[in-house]
Design a protein around this motif. Sequence first.
Motif, PDB file in Angstrom:
ATOM      1  N   GLU A  21      40.124  40.018  43.955  1.00 15.74           N
ATOM      2  CA  GLU A  21      40.768  39.180  42.956  1.00 15.74           C
ATOM      3  C   GLU A  21      40.234  39.555  41.774  1.00 15.74           C
ATOM      4  N   ILE A  22      38.541  39.771  41.741  1.00 15.86           N
ATOM      5  CA  ILE A  22      38.010  40.072  40.306  1.00 15.86           C
ATOM      6  C   ILE A  22      38.282  41.483  39.840  1.00 15.86           C
ATOM      7  N   GLY A  24      31.868  40.446  44.697  1.00 13.79           N
ATOM      8  CA  GLY A  24      31.959  39.076  45.210  1.00 13.79           C
ATOM      9  C   GLY A  24      31.431  38.835  46.442  1.00 13.79           C
ATOM     10  N   VAL A  73      37.439  37.790  47.149  1.00 13.20           N
ATOM     11  CA  VAL A  73      37.032  37.322  45.906  1.00 13.20           C
ATOM     12  C   VAL A  73      36.965  38.671  45.080  1.00 13.20           C
ATOM     13  N   GLY A 131      35.477  45.096  41.100  1.00 17.87           N
ATOM     14  CA  GLY A 131      34.925  43.735  41.144  1.00 17.87           C
ATOM     15  C   GLY A 131      33.863  43.526  42.162  1.00 17.87           C
ATOM     16  N   ARG A 145      41.747  41.125  38.020  1.00 16.59           N
ATOM     17  CA  ARG A 145      41.694  40.730  36.831  1.00 16.59           C
ATOM     18  C   ARG A 145      41.340  41.807  35.853  1.00 16.59           C
ATOM     19  N   THR A 146      40.507  42.744  36.382  1.00 15.45           N
ATOM     20  CA  THR A 146      39.799  43.883  35.538  1.00 15.45           C
ATOM     21  C   THR A 146      41.002  44.644  35.180  1.00 15.45           C
TER      22      THR A 146
END
Length: 237
Positions: free
Chosen positions: A218-219, A210, A215, A208, A222-223
């Motif tokens: 967190e991305i 950000g 951030v 991720g 999610r991935t």
Amino acid sequence: MLQKLAALQQRLGYEFRSTALLLEALTHPSYLQDHPAAGPHNQRLEFLGDSVLQFILTDALFREFTAEREGVLSRRRAVLSQGGFLTQMARDLGLDDALRLSKSEEDTGGRGRASILEDAFEALVGAMYLDSDLATTRARVLAWYGPLAARLAATEDAENPKGRLQELIQPVHGNTALRYEVTATTGPRHAREFAVAVFLNDRQLGTGTGPSKKVAEEIAARTALLTLRQENHGNTK
């Protein structure tokens, strides 16, 4: 109003024996300002329904997630019973259309107010419990929620992806199997962009980017959740 009550009961999948109980559940305290003889408002039913709902969710989570610890079950119950969640449930059932409000409350947007809808949903659960029994109420409430695992996955992935990923990995791989690494930092100091990868032991699960490490992590989480979900779906075919 009778037409609205009939339509609501059809959406609920339950027909009240006592229409008075259903009306009470839908009656906001403000309604009695304009209609003092309308009967009781829904705050007592909300008090009862809150406890009934907590028990139904506690029992359902305990039975469905047999390997989870108390802390995880408590967090999941909190997700399913928080105000925003119950407000959306009330809207899904169409409680907003059937509420009884004072004119002033109506004029100031009360029909869509989160606190009013949350109270009405809990009052509805309390009214159904009094109108029938616990088994019937449990069956109807869980039907409204649908599969709890799917509800939780959608909510938890969005709100706390790192926590959700940890909950999935920890029972199988232990507390320290996940790690997040910053793989790149680009841009000027006032506009930095961070790239992060999340690893399960030595296997990269997701990445991720950000404006902060938080951030980006967190991305990446999610991935990783999407990767694991796709793998699990493939294994069930």
